[in-house]
Design an enzyme around this catalytic site. Structure first.
Site, PDB file in Angstrom:
ATOM      1  CD  GLU A 297      68.949 -10.837  91.984  1.00 41.08           C
ATOM      2  OE1 GLU A 297      69.306 -11.877  91.392  1.00 41.08           O
ATOM      3  OE2 GLU A 297      69.512 -10.413  93.006  1.00 41.08           O
TER       4      GLU A 297
ATOM      5  CB  CYS B 134      63.392  -6.257  99.819  1.00 35.37           C
ATOM      6  SG  CYS B 134      64.930  -5.383  99.445  1.00 35.37           S
TER       7      CYS B 134
ATOM      8  CB  CYS C  23      73.737   0.445  92.203  1.00 33.13           C
ATOM      9  SG  CYS C  23      73.779   1.755  93.453  1.00 33.13           S
TER      10      CYS C  23
ATOM     11  CB  CYS D 195      78.419   0.626  98.667  1.00 36.26           C
ATOM     12  SG  CYS D 195      77.491   2.165  98.751  1.00 36.26           S
TER      13      CYS D 195
ATOM     14  CB  CYS E 281      76.507  -3.225  98.251  1.00 33.56           C
ATOM     15  SG  CYS E 281      74.907  -3.464  97.448  1.00 33.56           S
TER      16      CYS E 281
ATOM     17  N   GLY F  27      69.947  -0.529  93.484  1.00 32.35           N
ATOM     18  CA  GLY F  27      69.864   0.883  93.119  1.00 32.35           C
ATOM     19  C   GLY F  27      69.756   1.823  94.308  1.00 32.35           C
ATOM     20  CD  GLU F  28      70.495   6.352  97.106  1.00 27.97           C
ATOM     21  OE1 GLU F  28      69.436   6.908  97.458  1.00 27.97           O
ATOM     22  OE2 GLU F  28      71.233   5.717  97.884  1.00 27.97           O
TER      23      GLU F  28
ATOM     24  CB  SER G 233      67.054   2.116 102.353  1.00 23.24           C
ATOM     25  OG  SER G 233      68.391   2.046 102.764  1.00 23.24           O
TER      26      SER G 233
ATOM     27  CB  SER H  30      72.993   2.638 103.909  1.00 24.24           C
ATOM     28  OG  SER H  30      71.863   1.887 103.548  1.00 24.24           O
ATOM     29  CG  LEU H  31      75.834   6.220 109.663  1.00 22.80           C
ATOM     30  CD1 LEU H  31      75.818   7.509 108.857  1.00 22.80           C
ATOM     31  CD2 LEU H  31      75.331   6.489 111.077  1.00 22.80           C
ATOM     32  CG  HIS H  32      76.794   0.758 106.320  1.00 21.67           C
ATOM     33  ND1 HIS H  32      75.835   0.036 107.008  1.00 21.67           N
ATOM     34  CD2 HIS H  32      76.311   0.923 105.065  1.00 21.67           C
ATOM     35  CE1 HIS H  32      74.820  -0.224 106.192  1.00 21.67           C
ATOM     36  NE2 HIS H  32      75.090   0.312 105.014  1.00 21.67           N
TER      37      HIS H  32
ATOM     38  CG  ASN I 118      73.992 -10.880 104.678  1.00 21.75           C
ATOM     39  OD1 ASN I 118      73.860 -11.748 105.528  1.00 21.75           O
ATOM     40  ND2 ASN I 118      73.231  -9.791 104.656  1.00 21.75           N
TER      41      ASN I 118
ATOM     42  CB  CYS J 283      71.066  -6.721 103.880  1.00 24.38           C
ATOM     43  SG  CYS J 283      71.526  -5.007 103.826  1.00 24.38           S
TER      44      CYS J 283
END
Length: 350
Positions: A95, A108, A115, A119, A122, A166-167, A198, A221-223, A297, A340
């Site tokens: 996507e 994006c 992935c 996480c 996600c 993906g990373e 990212s 991406s810390l979070h 989200n 996101c």
């Protein structure tokens, strides 16, 4: 004579392509022409290459493929965001999203099919990683989303973010090659500063970005700026602790002089308190940075909820008072699962 398996012509760089044409008995400038068709004009078939002889086009068709990515379907959000499902040459689906705002037109894009990072918040993290995307498959997403931006809104892309499925740093070589093709003069000639890659945080690869002196922007991406909390939602943190990431980011900044963006999703009653803001502000001291606070989200796999407006304001204001550039990013495309953390190819979508 046995039939040779067709090769992906976009896997060759220009010197390699010149060698191929030499072996075919063609002049080197023909390789330049084909390379321009592939990367500057984004040709999707050899038949489009009108300044080549018919015989050469037939020869190329017989020996090579252009594994062009195609749009399998598109969904339009009430806020004008467009989510695309792309089909790859081997029938895998990924996507990519067009995000229009008043200031910019952003693509994006995905870097992997699925992935491997799991996480917890996600949707893509609940998918299996099937394979890495090639550089040309990443490039094609940008080309197709750019066409979509022009067709629907009359404005070309201004920005590209590697924030889809993906990373990116686990597909390092292809991601960097795709950036090269997007930014090179003999490619799409887009500005490096308009591209953001990212990562969930792979310390040794962040250092490698520094060694390669990349010109694009890096987002982490810390979070959570607390190892215990980050381990809970991002298992990658167990091998890439905050201390390891801080060291890698300092190395990266020393090499590139590029400030870093921290992405921070605020989950209700998990990482949205004043203590969390203080820990984040402390982490922000390692390198010049800004913080994007992102609303959560919801996805069906996870029980997290978004923080309240009151707590969000207190959190953001604390960071601002510490002199940290802080932006609250509102979600786009939530109604079509394009926001996101929501990208995941659903069963039966093919």
């Amino acid at each position: 004579m046995e039939t040779l398996q067709k090769k992906d012509i976009r896997a060759y760089n220009l010197p390699q392509l010149k060698e191929v044409f030499k072996e075919m008995g063609e002049k080197p400038f023909r390789a330049n022409q084909v390379y321009e068709w592939l990367w500057k004009k984004s040709a999707r078939s050899f038949n489009e290459m009108s300044n080549l002889s018919k015989a050469l086009r037939e020869q190329l068709n017989a020996n090579f493929d252009i594994n062009a990515v195609k749009i399998n379907g598109s969904q339009f959000s009430a806020d004008k965001t467009i989510k695309n499902t792309f089909v790859l040459h081997d029938a895998h689906l990924i996507e990519g999203v067009l995000i229009p705002t008043t200031e910019r037109m952003t693509a994006c894009v995905s870097s992997q099919v699925g992935c491997s990072l799991t996480c917890k918040f996600c949707a893509t993290g609940y998918m299996e990683r099937k394979r890495n995307l090639t550089a040309d498959e990443i490039y094609d997403q940008v080309v197709l989303i750019n066409q979509q931006a022009i067709e629907n809104y009359g404005i070309p892309l201004s920005n590209i973010v590697y924030m889809g499925m993906g990373e990116p740093l686990l597909n390092y070589a292809n991601v960097l090659k795709s950036v090269d093709r997007l930014t090179a003069e003999d490619g799409l000639n887009m500005a490096s500063k308009r591209i953001t890659v990212s990562t969930a945080g792979i310390a040794k690869m962040i250092k490698k970005l520094g060694d390669d002196n990349v010109k694009f922007n890096l987002a982490l991406s810390l979070h959570a700026a607390n190892d215990q909390k980050r381990n809970e939602i991002m298992p990658i943190n167990e091998q890439n602790t905050l201390a390891a990431l801080a060291e890698a980011l300092k190395y990266y900044f020393a090499k590139t002089k590029n400030p870093v963006t921290y992405e921070y999703i605020v989950f209700n009653d998990f990482n949205d308190g004043i203590q969390d803001a203080m820990e984040l502000a402390k982490f922000c001291k390692h390198v010049p940075c800004k913080v994007n606070i992102i609303e959560y989200n919801p996805i069906s796999f996870a029980d997290f909820t978004n923080t309240t407006e009151d707590k969000l304001d207190v959190f953001a204001n604390y960071l601002k008072k510490q002199g940290i550039t802080t932006v609250i990013r509102r979600s786009r495309g939530k109604d079509i699962d394009a926001a996101c953390g929501q990208l995941a190819v659903k069963e039966g979508q093919a």
